[in-house]
Design a protein around this motif. Sequence first.
Motif, mmCIF file in Angstrom:
data_model
loop_
_atom_site.group_PDB
_atom_site.id
_atom_site.type_symbol
_atom_site.label_atom_id
_atom_site.label_comp_id
_atom_site.label_asym_id
_atom_site.label_seq_id
_atom_site.Cartn_x
_atom_site.Cartn_y
_atom_site.Cartn_z
ATOM 1 N N UNK A 169 73.622 107.121 17.073
ATOM 2 C CA UNK A 169 73.606 105.709 16.687
ATOM 3 C C UNK A 169 75.031 105.186 16.764
ATOM 4 N N UNK A 170 75.188 103.976 17.271
ATOM 5 C CA UNK A 170 76.517 103.382 17.387
ATOM 6 C C UNK A 170 76.451 101.898 17.045
ATOM 7 N N UNK A 171 77.333 101.464 16.146
ATOM 8 C CA UNK A 171 77.448 100.050 15.781
ATOM 9 C C UNK A 171 78.905 99.641 15.917
ATOM 10 N N UNK A 172 79.153 98.571 16.670
ATOM 11 C CA UNK A 172 80.510 98.080 16.896
ATOM 12 C C UNK A 172 80.539 96.582 16.630
ATOM 13 N N UNK A 173 81.514 96.136 15.830
ATOM 14 C CA UNK A 173 81.690 94.702 15.614
ATOM 15 C C UNK A 173 83.168 94.349 15.693
ATOM 16 N N UNK A 174 83.435 93.147 16.122
ATOM 17 C CA UNK A 174 84.793 92.637 16.223
ATOM 18 C C UNK A 174 84.726 91.214 16.717
ATOM 19 N N UNK A 175 85.859 90.542 16.825
ATOM 20 C CA UNK A 175 85.862 89.168 17.328
ATOM 21 C C UNK A 175 85.163 89.062 18.680
ATOM 22 N N UNK A 176 84.085 88.313 18.723
ATOM 23 C CA UNK A 176 83.346 88.133 19.968
ATOM 24 C C UNK A 176 82.590 89.359 20.426
ATOM 25 N N UNK A 177 82.390 90.314 19.558
ATOM 26 C CA UNK A 177 81.723 91.559 19.972
ATOM 27 C C UNK A 177 80.746 92.020 18.911
ATOM 28 N N UNK A 178 79.540 92.382 19.334
ATOM 29 C CA UNK A 178 78.546 92.936 18.424
ATOM 30 C C UNK A 178 77.622 93.842 19.222
ATOM 31 N N UNK A 179 77.634 95.111 18.885
ATOM 32 C CA UNK A 179 76.785 96.087 19.566
ATOM 33 C C UNK A 179 76.116 96.956 18.516
ATOM 34 N N UNK A 180 74.824 97.190 18.685
ATOM 35 C CA UNK A 180 74.071 98.013 17.745
ATOM 36 C C UNK A 180 73.015 98.763 18.543
ATOM 37 N N UNK A 181 73.223 100.047 18.779
ATOM 38 C CA UNK A 181 72.317 100.781 19.642
ATOM 39 C C UNK A 181 72.047 102.189 19.169
ATOM 40 N N UNK A 182 71.033 102.796 19.762
ATOM 41 C CA UNK A 182 70.676 104.180 19.456
ATOM 42 C C UNK A 182 70.091 104.822 20.693
ATOM 43 N N UNK A 183 70.166 106.139 20.743
ATOM 44 C CA UNK A 183 69.577 106.902 21.840
ATOM 45 C C UNK A 183 69.027 108.196 21.287
ATOM 46 N N UNK A 184 68.065 108.779 21.997
ATOM 47 C CA UNK A 184 67.496 110.047 21.568
ATOM 48 C C UNK A 184 66.308 109.866 20.647
ATOM 49 N N UNK A 185 66.098 110.842 19.773
ATOM 50 C CA UNK A 185 64.893 110.862 18.957
ATOM 51 C C UNK A 185 65.212 110.966 17.466
ATOM 52 N N UNK A 186 64.299 110.447 16.676
ATOM 53 C CA UNK A 186 64.383 110.481 15.216
ATOM 54 C C UNK A 186 64.290 111.917 14.701
ATOM 55 N N UNK A 187 63.442 112.680 15.327
ATOM 56 C CA UNK A 187 63.317 114.113 15.088
ATOM 57 C C UNK A 187 62.807 114.751 16.370
ATOM 58 N N UNK A 188 63.100 116.029 16.550
ATOM 59 C CA UNK A 188 62.674 116.692 17.779
ATOM 60 C C UNK A 188 61.158 116.616 17.918
ATOM 61 N N UNK A 189 60.710 116.147 19.071
ATOM 62 C CA UNK A 189 59.290 115.991 19.317
ATOM 63 C C UNK A 189 58.711 114.710 18.766
ATOM 64 N N UNK A 190 59.555 113.855 18.186
ATOM 65 C CA UNK A 190 59.067 112.646 17.540
ATOM 66 C C UNK A 190 59.421 111.371 18.276
ATOM 67 N N UNK A 191 59.366 110.269 17.551
ATOM 68 C CA UNK A 191 59.588 108.943 18.130
ATOM 69 C C UNK A 191 61.054 108.746 18.501
ATOM 70 N N UNK A 192 61.297 107.657 19.210
ATOM 71 C CA UNK A 192 62.673 107.319 19.573
ATOM 72 C C UNK A 192 63.468 106.961 18.324
#
Length: 396
Positions: free
Chosen positions: A71-94
Amino acid sequence: MRSKNHHHVQKTCLLGAVLAGVVLGGGLAVPAHARTAHVPAAAAHSATDATDEQLRCLLDDVVKPPVPGAILTVTGPGRAFDGAAGVYELGGRALRSSDAFRTASVTKTMTAAVALRLAERGDLRLDAPISEYLDRKLVARIPYGSRITVRQLLDHTAGLYDYVGDEKWFQYVLDHPDKTWKPLELVDWALRSGKPYFAPAKGYHYSDTGYVLAGMVIERAGREPLHRLYRSLLLEPLKMDRTYLEWWEPHRGPRAHNYLGERDTYDYNPTFDTFGGGGLVSTGTDLNRFMRGLFEGKLFKNPATLRTMVRSTPQSVKAGSPYGLGIARLTATGEAAYGHSGFFGAFQIYVPKQRLAMTGTLTQAETVSKKQSSEFIENALRVSLGKAPAGPCARP
């Protein structure tokens, strides 16, 4: 949480402190269908779009064995990013960017902030001996106990033996994942397992023992349980609505599974690390709110309080690990930055000159994924600061 296998002088670098150290081998199979779950910023310029695309690429690229999610969240002047990759648990949902995660030692920055808020209102004195707040029989059992101050607990100059450095303790936690630990039990383990590293103020040595004692001091000074003080002095003022002290408070939404090698630690009783030195569960967004609030004047009444917090001790500078009160000083592409990381993969960084906050987690313990974690945090910070990543990013 660290083991004796880890060198006890914390090394602070671009990505922050690596605070943990038992590697349990084995690969984690991450389903190939896992994709980035991204909440796009309202980008008005192509440069922002390109930055977001690079950050999304870095997220996707880091999710490979042994890392199941990020999970990655970045904020700053003129910038806002909030994303995730992979799975919540192995074999589970995103995995979702809104999923909470264990922050481990990232909690230390919040603990120090609460202590400083108590100091601002006159309920706690940083340079008071801990005997002013703790049971005198306990203080008498602590080597140099009468000479240790509250400040020295928070900046790791008290010299207290770190129970986490005891391999027997670490193995006991792994062998007894359901055990409920009381804070005093953790202190007792330290007192019977090792000697002080040095007399108070004579050196720097990272110690979870000191932060358990700091939690006790805070409760006595604030006249309330620790979890209520986090909430009233920190979480509510900064609107960190998804953050809570695990075990002591109810869950506030889904919490991602954190791994230690192949071990899923989701159901581990968290009390081995939930009193002062760790234990807060949070989200990338909430940690971002904390870092911005801390550095942008929303938490302390007096600007001098923040300066006190971030001022690195001479002892930590000499040890090569600049550290103030619960926070490390870093260098990010040549600029001063501050932050902390945690055993289970959480991190938080703030670059004052750019007013940029970067927070998040990998859901694998730091030492198991050390290289991936280091490269990911470094490259994500470089990209967030408008620099090229150290190496090309290619989605798997």
